[in-house]
Design an enzyme around this catalytic site. Structure first.
Site, PDB file in Angstrom:
ATOM      1  N   LYS A 283       0.843  -1.207   0.000  1.00  0.00           N
ATOM      2  CA  LYS A 283       0.000   0.000   0.000  1.00  0.00           C
ATOM      3  C   LYS A 283       0.871   1.248   0.000  1.00  0.00           C
ATOM      4  CE  LYS A 283      -3.886  -1.795   2.733  1.00  0.00           C
ATOM      5  NZ  LYS A 283      -4.934  -1.596   1.734  1.00  0.00           N
ATOM      6  N   ARG A 357     -10.271 -11.456   1.959  1.00  0.00           N
ATOM      7  CA  ARG A 357     -11.156 -12.466   1.367  1.00  0.00           C
ATOM      8  C   ARG A 357     -10.500 -13.848   1.388  1.00  0.00           C
ATOM      9  NH1 ARG A 357     -11.343  -8.953  -4.043  1.00  0.00           N
ATOM     10  NH2 ARG A 357     -11.020  -7.355  -2.467  1.00  0.00           N
TER      11      ARG A 357
HETATM   12  N1  BES Z   1      -8.009  -3.711   4.405  1.00  0.00           N
HETATM   13  C1  BES Z   1      -8.211  -3.312   3.075  1.00  0.00           C
HETATM   14  C2  BES Z   1      -9.519  -2.561   2.847  1.00  0.00           C
HETATM   15  C3  BES Z   1      -9.712  -1.240   3.562  1.00  0.00           C
HETATM   16  C4  BES Z   1      -9.536  -0.064   2.867  1.00  0.00           C
HETATM   17  C5  BES Z   1     -10.104  -1.180   4.865  1.00  0.00           C
HETATM   18  C6  BES Z   1      -9.736   1.139   3.488  1.00  0.00           C
HETATM   19  C7  BES Z   1     -10.299   0.039   5.510  1.00  0.00           C
HETATM   20  C8  BES Z   1     -10.118   1.201   4.808  1.00  0.00           C
HETATM   21  C9  BES Z   1      -8.214  -4.529   2.147  1.00  0.00           C
HETATM   22  O1  BES Z   1      -7.436  -5.601   2.546  1.00  0.00           O
HETATM   23  C10 BES Z   1      -7.664  -4.060   0.837  1.00  0.00           C
HETATM   24  O2  BES Z   1      -6.553  -3.644   0.825  1.00  0.00           O
HETATM   25  N2  BES Z   1      -8.469  -4.125  -0.215  1.00  0.00           N
HETATM   26  C11 BES Z   1      -8.069  -3.680  -1.487  1.00  0.00           C
HETATM   27  C12 BES Z   1      -8.544  -4.685  -2.514  1.00  0.00           C
HETATM   28  C13 BES Z   1      -7.984  -4.471  -3.880  1.00  0.00           C
HETATM   29  C14 BES Z   1      -6.512  -4.760  -3.893  1.00  0.00           C
HETATM   30  C15 BES Z   1      -8.710  -5.387  -4.846  1.00  0.00           C
HETATM   31  C16 BES Z   1      -8.709  -2.321  -1.745  1.00  0.00           C
HETATM   32  O3  BES Z   1      -9.832  -2.111  -1.331  1.00  0.00           O
HETATM   33  O4  BES Z   1      -8.041  -1.473  -2.311  1.00  0.00           O
HETATM   34 ZN    ZN Z   2      -5.402  -5.475   1.926  1.00  0.00          ZN
END
Ligand code: BES
Ligand code: ZN
Ligand code: ZN
Length: 507
Positions: A283, A357
């Site tokens: 990230k 997931r």
């Molecule tokens: N933990 C994150 C989602 C999240 C985002 C939680 C903002 C709280 C606040 C999750 O694991 C994630 O990173 N999801 C990605 C998925 C993508 C890579 C398909 C996302 O939402 O960007």
């Molecule tokens: Zn994630």
């Protein structure tokens, strides 16, 4: 905290602090506020006229040693327009009471429930609000007076609800439910607020065990070889990039009555990523610290299980939390890897940041093996859900309309906002993989639905609902009635579901 009821006349109540809700506009003229205005020699109407206190939502007026009132302090808490009043207004009244009075050193606070807002739902909301008001800022500061054992626990030891008549059994029960749910949310918020270095998967497991022990809920924590034996391939794959070992937390509540204990269980599943860096699909730096809250779904399930242990609903409830870090270590998952979940299905991992997931796939497969009447999972799953619904509603999706509707109804009754997103079969192709049974990211835009579509592959034909709380678990700014940071979102809905007479609609 001790909760009592009183039917004394509020003006004559000798107490440390008397809290009275004031509606704005016409509503401010009413009943108790008008009587207060009289004994205070027109002070309130003067304030309303000069605009310094008009009863607007979130505003408040604190008076010390008010003339004509036996209480040592009088707090008027603005509730906004009466026509928009709901149980949520009463929850806010409770929150303002504990927040505004926290530095006053009051040990017992008396709150007068607004006229027409004394039904059990309002009583429960007031107690919940009172417990949720205090925030946890500065939880880890050191020095004089700053060591706070539990940052979300308010300084007040007692709450007295002032009603026009003697409290009925339903009102007393509602107060207890509010107290238990509020305490559970305090636990959830503390767990979520704990930084990633202090909240590792094993620490989460230990916290769950300790919290459940006090409420008679059994716990089992699977680690190392046990995970391998049971084939938790997805959970182990996600944790491989981290030096912290993963675990799978199982919490079981069983009613004492044999007939009730024989019913099929409700299974609650919560995402327990104690820190989400994204892994190899790392990230960006900005805001990554919020990812300590990526176990908020798991913490909500742990909180809910403690409340369920105390409230003893008439059905078994099982709480499951797969717990792991998501780190980019040398052994980490890589884009393109294919892993095998506990159900035997294979998953192509295209983005290691879509890790929630994966661990939920294992947990849902385990949930199905428990022969459940219904499954609910709760997870900070996708940024896409925040794009769709903002930080006002959580998303809810699922495999059977009747069950999704039940979750929605329950959330609405408990004052948590959730909104449905569609799950039509046309979306199935989003997660079709060329190389494995399913892929972990979509081919198109609807990210929240894509994630839910992957989860759906692992719930067999069971009634299942999924709550995406990515936008709801963490509040950037506090308000007059609740502190900033973790919200404890989801606890009330999960507890409400467990307490329902029937889970699934007939037929
Ligand atoms: N933990 C994150 C989602 C999240 C985002 C939680 C903002 C709280 C606040 C999750 O694991 C994630 O990173 N999801 C990605 C998925 C993508 C890579 C398909 C996302 O939402 O960007
Ligand atoms: Zn994630
Ligand atoms: Zn995540």
């Amino acid at each position: 905290m001790e909760i009592r009821f009183s039917d004394s006349d509020p003006l004559g109540l000798e107490c440390e602090a008397l809290v009275v809700g004031a509606f704005s506009g016409e509503g401010m003229e009413r009943d108790l506020v008008r009587r207060l205005d009289e004994v205070l020699d027109g002070l309130l109407s003067e304030r309303a006229e000069n605009g310094s206190f008009k009863g607007e939502e979130g505003s408040s007026l604190l008076l010390h040693r008010p003339a004509g009132v036996a209480a040592r302090r009088l707090l008027l808490a603005g509730l906004g327009e009466e026509e928009h009043a709901s149980d949520e207004s009463v929850r806010r009244l409770g929150g303002m009471a504990s927040r505004r009075l926290k530095d006053e050193g009051c040990s017992v606070v008396h709150v007068v429930l607004p006229r027409d807002r004394t039904a059990p739902g309002s009583v429960r909301a007031c107690v919940e609000g009172f417990l949720l008001g205090p925030g946890g800022l500065g939880a880890y500061k050191t020095g004089e007076g700053s060591a706070k054992e539990d940052p979300y626990r308010g300084p007040c030891e007692g709450l007295v609800l002032v009603l026009p008549g003697e409290a009925e059994e339903e009102q007393r029960e509602a107060a207890l439910e509010g107290e238990v749910a509020g305490e559970a949310m305090i636990l959830t918020r503390r767990l979520v607020n704990t930084p990633g270095n202090r909240m590792t998967p094993l620490v989460l497991g230990r916290e769950a065990r300790e919290a459940c022990r006090e409420t008679g809920v059994g716990t089992e924590i699977l680690t190392g070889g046990q995970l391998e034996e049971r084939g938790f391939g997805a959970l182990m794959a996600v944790s491989r990039g981290s030096s912290q070992p993963p675990c799978f937390i199982i919490m079981r509540y069983l009613p004492e009555d044999d007939g009730e204990a024989a019913r099929p269980p409700l299974v609650l599943v919560g995402k327990g990523i104690t820190f989400d860096t994204g892994g190899i699909s790392i990230k960006p730096n900005r805001g990554m610290e919020e990812m300590k809250a990526d176990m908020a779904g798991g913490a909500a399930v742990i909180g809910a299980m403690t409340a369920i242990g105390r409230l003893k609903p008439p059905r078994p409830v099982i709480g499951l939390v797969p717990a792991s870090e998501n780190m980019p270590g040398g052994a980490a998952l890589k884009p393109g890897d294919v892993i095998e979940s506990c159900s035997g299905k294979t998953i192509e991992v295209l983005n290691t940041d879509a890790e929630g997931r994966l661990i939920l796939a294992d947990a849902l497969a385990y949930a199905v093996e428990q022969d459940p009447e219904g499954i609910v999972d709760i997870a900070t799953l996708t940024g896409a859900c925040v794009v769709a619904l903002g930080r006002v509603y959580a998303g809810v999706m699922g495999s059977r309309q009747g069950w999704v509707d039940r979750v929605r109804e329950t959330a609405a009754e408990r004052g948590e906002k959730v909104w449905p997103l569609p799950m039509d079969r046309e979306y199935d192709s989003l997660v079709e993989s060329d190389i494995a049974d399913v892929r972990n990211t979509g081919k198109d835009q609807p990210g929240a639905i894509t994630a839910a579509k992957l989860l759906e592959m692992f719930v067999s034909d069971r009634p299942w609902a999924h709550m995406d709380i990515a936008g709801m678990a963490w509040r950037k700014e506090g308000s007059a009635w609740v502190g900033e940071g973790p919200t404890g979102f989801g606890v009330r809905t999960l507890v409400g579901l467990a307490l329902r007479e029937t889970l699934l609609p007939e037929g």
